[in-house]
Design a protein around this motif. Structure first.
Motif, PDB file in Angstrom:
ATOM      1  N   SER A  61     104.571  46.744  68.831  1.00 52.03           N
ATOM      2  CA  SER A  61     105.070  47.775  67.420  1.00 52.03           C
ATOM      3  C   SER A  61     105.485  46.789  66.508  1.00 52.03           C
ATOM      4  N   GLY A  62     105.191  45.409  66.799  1.00 53.87           N
ATOM      5  CA  GLY A  62     105.126  44.431  65.342  1.00 53.87           C
ATOM      6  C   GLY A  62     106.450  44.132  65.624  1.00 53.87           C
ATOM      7  N   GLU A  63     106.985  43.743  66.796  1.00 56.53           N
ATOM      8  CA  GLU A  63     107.749  42.866  67.299  1.00 56.53           C
ATOM      9  C   GLU A  63     107.230  41.457  67.757  1.00 56.53           C
ATOM     10  N   LYS A  64     107.919  39.929  67.849  1.00 59.84           N
ATOM     11  CA  LYS A  64     107.399  39.165  67.580  1.00 59.84           C
ATOM     12  C   LYS A  64     108.682  38.579  69.179  1.00 59.84           C
ATOM     13  N   ILE A  65     107.560  38.658  70.276  1.00 59.44           N
ATOM     14  CA  ILE A  65     108.060  38.800  71.494  1.00 59.44           C
ATOM     15  C   ILE A  65     108.573  36.625  72.222  1.00 59.44           C
ATOM     16  N   ILE A  66     109.000  36.428  71.689  1.00 64.85           N
ATOM     17  CA  ILE A  66     108.417  34.702  72.469  1.00 64.85           C
ATOM     18  C   ILE A  66     109.081  35.001  73.552  1.00 64.85           C
ATOM     19  N   GLN A  67     107.346  33.593  74.485  1.00 64.81           N
ATOM     20  CA  GLN A  67     107.225  33.264  75.309  1.00 64.81           C
ATOM     21  C   GLN A  67     107.855  32.192  76.084  1.00 64.81           C
ATOM     22  N   TYR A  68     108.791  32.632  76.661  1.00 69.69           N
ATOM     23  CA  TYR A  68     108.917  31.600  77.750  1.00 69.69           C
ATOM     24  C   TYR A  68     109.923  32.308  78.799  1.00 69.69           C
ATOM     25  N   ASN A  69     108.973  31.874  80.308  1.00 68.40           N
ATOM     26  CA  ASN A  69     109.541  31.830  81.789  1.00 68.40           C
ATOM     27  C   ASN A  69     109.505  30.914  82.802  1.00 68.40           C
ATOM     28  N   SER A  70     110.674  31.134  82.728  1.00 68.20           N
ATOM     29  CA  SER A  70     111.219  29.106  83.386  1.00 68.20           C
ATOM     30  C   SER A  70     110.934  29.350  85.008  1.00 68.20           C
ATOM     31  N   SER A  71     109.598  30.636  85.339  1.00 65.84           N
ATOM     32  CA  SER A  71     109.345  29.576  86.696  1.00 65.84           C
ATOM     33  C   SER A  71     107.991  29.613  86.841  1.00 65.84           C
ATOM     34  N   LEU A  72     107.512  29.653  85.570  1.00 62.23           N
ATOM     35  CA  LEU A  72     106.074  29.958  85.264  1.00 62.23           C
ATOM     36  C   LEU A  72     105.784  27.299  85.417  1.00 62.23           C
ATOM     37  N   ASP A  73     104.953  27.880  85.370  1.00 68.43           N
ATOM     38  CA  ASP A  73     104.517  26.563  85.252  1.00 68.43           C
ATOM     39  C   ASP A  73     104.623  26.011  84.169  1.00 68.43           C
ATOM     40  N   LEU A  74     104.458  26.529  82.987  1.00 70.21           N
ATOM     41  CA  LEU A  74     103.820  26.144  81.557  1.00 70.21           C
ATOM     42  C   LEU A  74     105.684  27.108  81.595  1.00 70.21           C
ATOM     43  N   PRO A  75     106.209  27.426  81.077  1.00 64.60           N
ATOM     44  CA  PRO A  75     107.385  27.944  81.295  1.00 64.60           C
ATOM     45  C   PRO A  75     106.641  28.948  79.069  1.00 64.60           C
ATOM     46  N   LYS A  76     106.084  28.183  78.594  1.00 63.68           N
ATOM     47  CA  LYS A  76     106.113  28.611  77.090  1.00 63.68           C
ATOM     48  C   LYS A  76     105.291  29.492  76.597  1.00 63.68           C
ATOM     49  N   ASN A  77     104.078  29.268  77.953  1.00 61.87           N
ATOM     50  CA  ASN A  77     102.840  29.405  77.679  1.00 61.87           C
ATOM     51  C   ASN A  77     101.546  28.431  77.192  1.00 61.87           C
ATOM     52  N   MET A  78     101.875  27.158  77.109  1.00 60.68           N
ATOM     53  CA  MET A  78     101.783  26.201  76.277  1.00 60.68           C
ATOM     54  C   MET A  78     101.595  24.671  77.174  1.00 60.68           C
ATOM     55  N   GLU A  79     101.049  24.030  76.530  1.00 57.20           N
ATOM     56  CA  GLU A  79     101.161  22.453  77.484  1.00 57.20           C
ATOM     57  C   GLU A  79     100.349  21.173  76.613  1.00 57.20           C
ATOM     58  N   ILE A  80     101.189  20.284  76.200  1.00 54.00           N
ATOM     59  CA  ILE A  80     100.368  19.503  75.111  1.00 54.00           C
ATOM     60  C   ILE A  80      99.727  18.921  76.481  1.00 54.00           C
ATOM     61  N   THR A  81      98.011  18.496  76.154  1.00 48.70           N
ATOM     62  CA  THR A  81      97.663  17.276  77.142  1.00 48.70           C
ATOM     63  C   THR A  81      96.829  16.728  76.028  1.00 48.70           C
ATOM     64  N   ASN A  82      95.881  15.529  77.733  1.00 51.11           N
ATOM     65  CA  ASN A  82      95.692  14.158  77.121  1.00 51.11           C
ATOM     66  C   ASN A  82      94.416  13.828  77.499  1.00 51.11           C
ATOM     67  N   ASP A  83      93.310  13.956  76.418  1.00 49.41           N
ATOM     68  CA  ASP A  83      92.124  13.620  76.866  1.00 49.41           C
ATOM     69  C   ASP A  83      91.693  12.231  76.872  1.00 49.41           C
ATOM     70  N   GLY A  84      92.580  11.369  76.697  1.00 52.58           N
ATOM     71  CA  GLY A  84      92.606  10.143  77.329  1.00 52.58           C
ATOM     72  C   GLY A  84      92.112   9.634  75.676  1.00 52.58           C
ATOM     73  N   GLN A  85      92.252  10.413  74.695  1.00 51.24           N
ATOM     74  CA  GLN A  85      91.943   9.615  73.114  1.00 51.24           C
ATOM     75  C   GLN A  85      92.851  10.430  72.282  1.00 51.24           C
ATOM     76  N   ASP A  86      92.849  11.031  72.153  1.00 49.64           N
ATOM     77  CA  ASP A  86      93.738  12.397  71.628  1.00 49.64           C
ATOM     78  C   ASP A  86      94.897  13.718  72.690  1.00 49.64           C
ATOM     79  N   LYS A  87      95.864  13.941  71.842  1.00 47.80           N
ATOM     80  CA  LYS A  87      96.440  14.409  71.944  1.00 47.80           C
ATOM     81  C   LYS A  87      96.207  16.568  71.630  1.00 47.80           C
ATOM     82  N   LYS A  88      95.696  17.266  72.746  1.00 45.05           N
ATOM     83  CA  LYS A  88      95.423  18.561  71.781  1.00 45.05           C
ATOM     84  C   LYS A  88      96.455  19.651  72.865  1.00 45.05           C
ATOM     85  N   LEU A  89      96.818  21.005  71.776  1.00 43.57           N
ATOM     86  CA  LEU A  89      97.646  21.770  72.896  1.00 43.57           C
ATOM     87  C   LEU A  89      96.413  22.802  73.079  1.00 43.57           C
TER      88      LEU A  89
END
Length: 154
Positions: A61-89
């Protein structure tokens, strides 16, 4: 007569029950991004943290729904990771649609314009994922999807 009904009901139950094979299911919705500023510097290495990012799924319907679920390992459905040189999302695109329909996710980056992520949902058997990927309206070829996609923030 009762014995005949019991036999008939048992026979119907036996015929109605058929063995089904276990379906292996898999879900693939990951998108990897490298976010760079106007000077080409990766802002995930210094300026931004996960608190500066919000991911929204856009409903049918076009509604923006924020992704946040405190019971998940990744509550925002995203994470910043480090490959040893640079960080990525690493984020997970919206797959809530029928087969071959497009869905949209919006990444809100504090201090910068929103980033749109559009995918074509693919459902086959127990698998769920996407085929086409568009980031800020640009089609991302398959061969570029397995490494972080560089996004110039504005």
């Amino acid at each position: 007569m009762n014995k005949l009904l019991v036999i008939f009901a048992s026979l119907l139950t036996f015929i109605a029950c058929k063995k089904t094979e276990e379906i292996n299911s898999s879900v693939y919705s990951e998108v990897q991004l490298t976010l760079v500023d106007e000077n080409g510097a990766n802002v995930l290495n210094s300026k931004l943290t996960i608190a500066d990012l919000n991911l929204y799924y856009v409903s049918s319907s076009g509604e923006k729904i924020i992704q946040y679920n405190s019971s998940l390992d990744l509550p925002k459905n995203m994470e910043i990771t480090n490959d040893g040189q640079d960080k990525k999302l690493r984020l997970f695109a919206n797959l809530k649609a029928e087969n071959n329909e497009y869905t949209e996710s919006i990444l809100n980056v504090k201090g910068y314009d929103d980033i749109t992520i559009k995918v074509k949902v693919q459902k086959k058997g127990g698998s769920l994922g996407y085929s086409d990927l568009f980031v800020n309206g640009n089609n991302i070829p398959v061969e570029l999807r397995f490494k972080p996609i560089k996004i110039q923030l504005k």
